[in-house]
Design a protein around this motif. Structure first.
Motif, PDB file in Angstrom:
ATOM      1  N   ILE A   1     -12.817   8.246   5.996  1.00  0.00           N
ATOM      2  CA  ILE A   1     -13.124   8.093   4.575  1.00  0.00           C
ATOM      3  C   ILE A   1     -12.368   6.919   3.969  1.00  0.00           C
ATOM      4  O   ILE A   1     -12.885   6.212   3.122  1.00  0.00           O
ATOM      5  CB  ILE A   1     -12.780   9.397   3.812  1.00  0.00           C
ATOM      6  N   GLY A   2     -11.135   6.722   4.417  1.00  0.00           N
ATOM      7  CA  GLY A   2     -10.280   5.680   3.857  1.00  0.00           C
ATOM      8  C   GLY A   2     -10.569   4.326   4.467  1.00  0.00           C
ATOM      9  O   GLY A   2     -11.699   3.985   4.787  1.00  0.00           O
ATOM     10  N   SER A   3      -9.532   3.556   4.627  1.00  0.00           N
ATOM     11  CA  SER A   3      -9.681   2.239   5.240  1.00  0.00           C
ATOM     12  C   SER A   3      -8.484   1.996   6.138  1.00  0.00           C
ATOM     13  O   SER A   3      -7.515   2.749   6.135  1.00  0.00           O
ATOM     14  CB  SER A   3      -9.752   1.158   4.165  1.00  0.00           C
ATOM     15  N   ASP A   4      -8.565   0.927   6.897  1.00  0.00           N
ATOM     16  CA  ASP A   4      -7.444   0.576   7.778  1.00  0.00           C
ATOM     17  C   ASP A   4      -6.205   0.191   6.984  1.00  0.00           C
ATOM     18  O   ASP A   4      -5.113   0.119   7.541  1.00  0.00           O
ATOM     19  CB  ASP A   4      -7.846  -0.572   8.702  1.00  0.00           C
TER      20      ASP A   4
ATOM     21  N   GLY B   1       6.041   0.106   1.919  1.00  0.00           N
ATOM     22  CA  GLY B   1       6.625  -0.519   0.742  1.00  0.00           C
ATOM     23  C   GLY B   1       6.044  -0.103  -0.589  1.00  0.00           C
ATOM     24  O   GLY B   1       6.609  -0.412  -1.631  1.00  0.00           O
ATOM     25  N   GLY B   2       4.918   0.596  -0.588  1.00  0.00           N
ATOM     26  CA  GLY B   2       4.293   1.026  -1.842  1.00  0.00           C
ATOM     27  C   GLY B   2       4.571   2.464  -2.205  1.00  0.00           C
ATOM     28  O   GLY B   2       4.026   2.983  -3.167  1.00  0.00           O
ATOM     29  N   GLY B   3       5.426   3.109  -1.444  1.00  0.00           N
ATOM     30  CA  GLY B   3       5.722   4.518  -1.647  1.00  0.00           C
ATOM     31  C   GLY B   3       4.951   5.378  -0.667  1.00  0.00           C
ATOM     32  O   GLY B   3       4.057   4.903   0.039  1.00  0.00           O
TER      33      GLY B   3
ATOM     34  N   PRO C   1       0.805  -1.218   0.000  1.00  0.00           N
ATOM     35  CA  PRO C   1       0.000   0.000   0.000  1.00  0.00           C
ATOM     36  C   PRO C   1       0.842   1.274   0.000  1.00  0.00           C
ATOM     37  O   PRO C   1       1.963   1.298   0.491  1.00  0.00           O
ATOM     38  CB  PRO C   1      -0.814  -0.108   1.291  1.00  0.00           C
ATOM     39  N   VAL C   2       0.251   2.327  -0.563  1.00  0.00           N
ATOM     40  CA  VAL C   2       0.857   3.652  -0.561  1.00  0.00           C
ATOM     41  C   VAL C   2       0.537   4.312   0.770  1.00  0.00           C
ATOM     42  O   VAL C   2      -0.612   4.295   1.217  1.00  0.00           O
ATOM     43  CB  VAL C   2       0.311   4.509  -1.724  1.00  0.00           C
ATOM     44  N   GLY C   3       1.541   4.896   1.401  1.00  0.00           N
ATOM     45  CA  GLY C   3       1.346   5.624   2.650  1.00  0.00           C
ATOM     46  C   GLY C   3       1.117   7.106   2.376  1.00  0.00           C
ATOM     47  O   GLY C   3       1.536   7.631   1.340  1.00  0.00           O
ATOM     48  N   ILE C   4       0.461   7.765   3.311  1.00  0.00           N
ATOM     49  CA  ILE C   4       0.157   9.187   3.195  1.00  0.00           C
ATOM     50  C   ILE C   4       0.706   9.897   4.423  1.00  0.00           C
ATOM     51  O   ILE C   4       0.456   9.471   5.565  1.00  0.00           O
ATOM     52  CB  ILE C   4      -1.372   9.443   3.132  1.00  0.00           C
TER      53      ILE C   4
ATOM     54  N   ALA D   1      -5.653   5.662  -2.523  1.00  0.00           N
ATOM     55  CA  ALA D   1      -4.777   4.662  -1.905  1.00  0.00           C
ATOM     56  C   ALA D   1      -5.596   3.500  -1.347  1.00  0.00           C
ATOM     57  O   ALA D   1      -5.187   2.335  -1.443  1.00  0.00           O
ATOM     58  CB  ALA D   1      -3.933   5.299  -0.808  1.00  0.00           C
ATOM     59  N   ALA D   2      -6.765   3.798  -0.783  1.00  0.00           N
ATOM     60  CA  ALA D   2      -7.623   2.745  -0.223  1.00  0.00           C
ATOM     61  C   ALA D   2      -8.116   1.783  -1.294  1.00  0.00           C
ATOM     62  O   ALA D   2      -8.421   0.622  -1.003  1.00  0.00           O
ATOM     63  CB  ALA D   2      -8.811   3.368   0.511  1.00  0.00           C
ATOM     64  N   SER D   3      -8.154   2.251  -2.543  1.00  0.00           N
ATOM     65  CA  SER D   3      -8.596   1.375  -3.643  1.00  0.00           C
ATOM     66  C   SER D   3      -7.489   0.425  -4.088  1.00  0.00           C
ATOM     67  O   SER D   3      -7.721  -0.426  -4.943  1.00  0.00           O
ATOM     68  CB  SER D   3      -9.060   2.218  -4.834  1.00  0.00           C
ATOM     69  N   GLY D   4      -6.288   0.601  -3.538  1.00  0.00           N
ATOM     70  CA  GLY D   4      -5.169  -0.257  -3.906  1.00  0.00           C
ATOM     71  C   GLY D   4      -4.315   0.291  -5.030  1.00  0.00           C
ATOM     72  O   GLY D   4      -3.465  -0.412  -5.571  1.00  0.00           O
ATOM     73  N   ALA D   5      -4.520   1.565  -5.380  1.00  0.00           N
ATOM     74  CA  ALA D   5      -3.779   2.182  -6.484  1.00  0.00           C
ATOM     75  C   ALA D   5      -2.288   2.290  -6.166  1.00  0.00           C
ATOM     76  O   ALA D   5      -1.877   2.289  -5.005  1.00  0.00           O
ATOM     77  CB  ALA D   5      -4.355   3.569  -6.774  1.00  0.00           C
TER      78      ALA D   5
END
Length: 130
Positions: free
Chosen positions: A27-30, A62-64, A4-7, A108-112
């Protein structure tokens, strides 16, 4: 499965960034790794190099990492951290703070991937409110 991408949300105010984190977390997810850097090390208004660096490390799964600063010195501090610790998978985004954060977290929550999350945050600038 893609990492996953971190914010990372960066603000002059610990209260402001905590409020925005609370909003986007609902709004997002865990699965979205959110980290914040708000205020100075001693709790005043301002921006802390060390808090920004720690938030990037905390958000990284690990996803940026997408870094969204609010304004002024938070932008300069985030840029300095990225210049001192260059990584191709950590990107500071020129986007409106609230709208960009919402767009980034939803995407990011969509897995992009990182590029898609960056683009979504940037495009939030062009979404009309009225």
């Amino acid at each position: 499965m893609r990492a996953p991408v971190g914010i990372v949300l960066v603000s002059h105010s610990a209260e402001l960034v905590a409020g925005l984190r609370g909003l986007v977390a609902q709004i997002g997810s865990d699965d979205v790794s959110l980290a914040t850097a708000g205020g100075t090390d001693d709790g005043r208004i301002g921006t802390s190099y060390d808090l920004v660096l720690a938030a990037i490390q905390q958000a990284d799964r690990g996803g940026g990492v997408v870094v969204l600063p609010d304004l002024g010195s938070s932008v300069l501090t985030a840029l300095t951290v990225l210049e001192d610790h260059p990584r191709t998978d950590v990107v500071i985004v020129d986007a409106p703070f609230v709208e960009g954060a919402v767009a980034a977290v939803v995407t990011a929550a969509s897995g992009a991937d990182l590029e898609t999350v960056v683009k979504a945050a940037e495009e939030a600038r062009n979404v009309p409110k009225l």
